[in-house]
Design an enzyme around this catalytic site. Structure first.
Site, PDB file in Angstrom:
ATOM      1  N   LYS A  76       0.860  -1.180   0.000  1.00 51.01           N
ATOM      2  CA  LYS A  76       0.000   0.000   0.000  1.00 51.01           C
ATOM      3  C   LYS A  76       0.897   1.230   0.000  1.00 51.01           C
ATOM      4  O   LYS A  76       1.929   1.251   0.698  1.00 51.01           O
ATOM      5  CB  LYS A  76      -0.877  -0.042   1.260  1.00 51.01           C
ATOM      6  CG  LYS A  76      -1.904   1.074   1.372  1.00 51.01           C
ATOM      7  CD  LYS A  76      -2.771   0.857   2.622  1.00 51.01           C
ATOM      8  CE  LYS A  76      -3.865   1.896   2.744  1.00 51.01           C
ATOM      9  NZ  LYS A  76      -4.733   1.652   3.924  1.00 51.01           N
ATOM     10  N   SER A 151      -9.600   1.747   2.975  1.00 51.21           N
ATOM     11  CA  SER A 151      -8.721   2.519   2.130  1.00 51.21           C
ATOM     12  C   SER A 151      -7.689   1.683   1.387  1.00 51.21           C
ATOM     13  O   SER A 151      -7.054   2.180   0.463  1.00 51.21           O
ATOM     14  CB  SER A 151      -7.997   3.576   2.967  1.00 51.21           C
ATOM     15  OG  SER A 151      -7.178   2.945   3.940  1.00 51.21           O
ATOM     16  N   SER A 175      -9.874  -0.711   7.151  1.00 46.24           N
ATOM     17  CA  SER A 175      -9.340  -0.614   5.785  1.00 46.24           C
ATOM     18  C   SER A 175      -8.628  -1.840   5.233  1.00 46.24           C
ATOM     19  O   SER A 175      -8.247  -1.847   4.065  1.00 46.24           O
ATOM     20  CB  SER A 175      -8.403   0.577   5.671  1.00 46.24           C
ATOM     21  OG  SER A 175      -9.166   1.742   5.630  1.00 46.24           O
TER      22      SER A 175
HETATM   23  N1  GLN Z   1     -13.258   4.186   6.626  1.00 45.33           N
HETATM   24  C1  GLN Z   1     -12.510   4.563   7.790  1.00 45.33           C
HETATM   25  C2  GLN Z   1     -12.060   5.987   7.648  1.00 45.33           C
HETATM   26  O1  GLN Z   1     -12.360   6.559   6.672  1.00 45.33           O
HETATM   27  C3  GLN Z   1     -11.356   3.648   8.005  1.00 45.33           C
HETATM   28  C4  GLN Z   1     -10.191   3.927   7.152  1.00 45.33           C
HETATM   29  C5  GLN Z   1      -9.006   3.106   7.514  1.00 45.33           C
HETATM   30  O2  GLN Z   1      -9.132   2.061   8.166  1.00 45.33           O
HETATM   31  N2  GLN Z   1      -7.829   3.572   7.118  1.00 45.33           N
HETATM   32  O3  GLN Z   1     -11.441   6.540   8.491  1.00 45.33           O
END
Ligand code: GLN
Length: 483
Positions: A76, A151, A175
Site C-alpha cells: 500500500k 482505504s 481498511s
Molecule cells: N473508513 C474509515 C475511515 O475513513 C477507516 C479507514 C481506515 O481504516 N484507514 O477513516
C-alpha cells in the site's frame, strides 16, 4: 501461474517448477495488460522487482528456503520505500521519495519477498471506497462500476484480480477487512502493536495497524509471519513472541465458543448478508463450534467516537505537511502564512481537509473535554464490553460490512453514509483487537465477508478458524470474470 496462492508459489519455487524471475515477469505483464481497467497501482517498480526476484532465485540456488523467498507482493502506498515514490495517494506527496524503508517493507524484503510496486488507496487512508485518491478511483474487479472498498482498495483489487497473490494493507477503522470483504479476499488486522508502524505514514496513530490481504487464511499466515514482530523503533510496538502462524492452522474447532453479538445484526444490515453470515455460522457449527449469543452494548457509540478520535489524531499527524520540508509547495508564496495555507489547500483533497477541520475543532480549547475526552471514555467502554465477552467466548463473529460494494460515486454527496459502512469494523480498532474478514458468499454477484474477532495477540486463532472454514467452503476460490 497468476492463479497460484502464496503457499502454492512457495511449493512451486521449492520444487523448481518455475523461478521467481519467471513468475515476476508473468505478473508484471499481467498488470500491464489488466490494471488499466482497475487502477490498482500508483507506482510499478519493475526493475527493483526483477532485481529482487533474481536475488531470491540465487538465494534458493544456494540452498536457502522460506515461504516468502521469491514471492511477489506489493505495498500500500503509505509504507515508506527507499528511493521510491511514497504518495499516500495525495498530491501533497506526489513528489515524495522516501529516504528509508518502513520496517514492514524491510522485513518482507529481507525474507525475500519481491515487491512489484505501490498500490492505490484513499488519500492518507481516509475513506472506505478508494475514491478519494489523487490518482483516481480504483475499480472492483467483480463489477467495474463498483468500489473495491477502502482505504486499502488498490491492494484488494489487485489481489482479487489475480494480478499478484498478496499485498500489504493498513487498517485504522476497517481498511483491510472491509476491502477484503468487498472483493472476496481474506484480510487480517493484527492486534495493535503486533506489527511495527515505523515508516508507515500516520493517519490515526492509536488505531493504525498494518496487515496482510490475500485470497486465503493460509496465505495471510505466511505474509503476517513476515510482517509481525517487536520493533524498538516504534514506541507502541509490543514485545510479544510471534508464534508460527502456518504451523497452527490445523487445530480442531471442536468446542470452540463463538460469540454472536446481537448488535451486529440490528437495523441497517442487508438481510441477504445476514443470511450468508448465518450460513457461515452453520458451517462452523458443523466443524464443532458452539454458538453463544452475546451483547456489545456500547457498539452504537463506536462510529461517533471513532469519527472524533481518528480526525483528531489526523489533524495533528498531518500538520507536518507544511510545504517547507517535503511534499507539495505552492508557487510564489507572499509570506510564510501564505506558503502554509496555499501549500495545504492545494496539496490536500476535500476528504482530508474535512477531517483536519473536524479534528482541529474537536481538539480546540473548550471542545476538547466535550468531544475528544468523551470519545476516549467511550473507547474504554467498548474495550470493556469486549473483555467481558471474551470471558465467555473464544472468538466473536459477525458481518464485516452492512452492505455489499456500492456504485462508484453513489456516496459522494453524503460522507456520513460512507462513515456508517464502518459500523462493524471500527470497534476492533478502538479496542486494539485483532480481526479477520473472509469470503462468505455473494449478493447480486458482489462478494460478502464474514468477520471474526479474537482476544489480544490471538491472530493465530483467527487464522486457524478461517483456514478450517476455507477447507470446507469454496467461496474464497471464486475469481471475478475477466480476470
Ligand atoms: N473508513 C474509515 C475511515 O475513513 C477507516 C479507514 C481506515 O481504516 N484507514 O477513516
Amino acid at each position: 501461474m497468476h492463479q497460484l496462492t502464496l503457499a502454492e508459489i512457495a511449493r512451486g519455487l521449492a520444487d523448481k517448477k518455475f523461478s521467481s524471475e519467471e513468475l515476476t515477469k508473468t505478473l508484471l505483464a499481467r498488470i500491464a495488460q489488466l490494471d488499466p481497467q482497475l487502477n490498482s497501482f500508483i507506482t510499478l517498480t519493475e526493475d527493483l522487482a526483477l532485481e529482487q526476484a533474481r536475488a531470491a532465485d540465487a538465494r534458493r540456488a544456494n540452498g536457502e528456503t522460506g515461504a516468502l523467498l521469491g514471492a511477489p507482493i506489493a505495498h500500500k502506498d503509505l509504507f515508506c520505500t527507499l528511493g521510491v515514490r511514497t504518495s499516500c495517494a495525495s498530491k501533497m506527496l506526489d513528489n515524495f521519495k522516501a529516504p528509508y524503508d518502513a520496517t514492514v517493507v524491510a522485513k518482507l524484503a529481507a525474507a525475500g519477498a519481491v515487491s512489484l510496486g505501490k498500490t492505490n488507496m484513499d488519500e492518507f487512508a481516509m475513506g472506505s471506497a478508494n475514491e478519494s485518491s489523487y490518482y483516481g478511483a480504483v475499480k472492483n474487479p467483480w463489477n467495474l462500476e463498483h468500489v473495491p472498498g477502502g482505504s486499502s482498495g488498490g491492494s484488494a483489487a489487485a489481489v482479487a484480480a489475480r494480478l499478484l497473490p498478496a499485498a500489504t494493507g493498513t487498517d485504522t477503522g476497517g481498511s483491510i477487512r472491509q476491502p477484503a470483504a468487498l472483493t472476496n479476499l481474506t484480510g487480517l488486522k493484527p492486534t495493535y502493536g503486533r506489527v511495527s508502524r515505523w515508516g508507515m505514514i500516520a493517519y490515526a496513530s492509536s488505531l493504525d495497524q498494518a496487515g496482510p490481504l490475500a485470497r486465503t487464511a493460509e496465505d495471510c499466515a505466511i505474509l503476517l509471519q513476515g510482517m509481525a514482530g517487536f520493533d524498538p523503533q516504534d514506541s507502541t510496538s509490543i514485545d510479544e513472541p510471534v508464534p508460527d502462524f502456518s504451523a497452527n492452522l490445523n487445530g480442531s474447532l471442536q468446542g470452540l465458543r463463538i460469540g454472536v453479538p446481537a448488535e451486529f445484526f440490528s437495523e441497517g444490515l442487508d438481510a441477504r448478508i445476514a443470511e450468508l453470515i448465518h450460513n457461515s455460522i452453520k458451517e462452523l457449527e458443523k466443524l464443532g463450534a458452539v454458538i453463544k449469543p452475546i451483547s456489545l452494548p456500547n457498539m452504537q457509540h463506536a462510529i461517533p467516537a471513532y469519527y472524533v478520535i481518528a480526525p483528531a489524531e489526523a489533524s495533528s499527524n498531518l500538520s507536518r505537511f507544511d510545504g517547507v520540508r517535503f511534499g507539495h509547495r505552492c508557487e510564489n508564496p507572499k509570506d510564510l502564512t501564505d506558503l502554509y495555507k496555499r501549500s495545504r489547500a492545494e496539496g490536500f483533497g476535500p476528504e482530508v481537509q474535512r477531517r483536519i477541520l473536524v479534528g482541529a475543532y474537536a481538539l480546540s480549547a473548550g471542545y476538547y473535554d466535550a468531544y475528544y475526552l468523551q470519545a476516549q471514555k467511550i473507547r474504554r467502554l467498548i474495550k470493556n464490553d469486549f473483555m467481558i465477552a471474551f470471558n465467555e467466548v473464544d472468538i466473536i463473529l459477525g458481518p464485516t460490512t452492512p452492505n455489499p460494494a456500492w456504485k462508484i460515486g453513489a456516496k459522494n454527496s453524503d460522507p456520513v453514509s460512507a462513515y456508517l459502512e464502518d459500523v462493524y469494523t471500527i470497534t476492533a480498532n478502538l479496542a486494539g483487537l485483532p480481526g479477520l474478514s473472509m469470503p462468505a458468499g455473494f449478493v447480486d454477484g458482489l462478494p460478502v465477508g464474514v468477520q471474526l474477532l479474537a482476544p489480544y495477540f490471538q491472530e493465530g486463532r483467527l487464522l486457524n478458524v478461517a483456514h478450517q472454514y476455507q477447507l470446507h467452503t469454496d467461496w474464497h476460490t471464486r475469481s471475478p470474470a475477466g480476470f
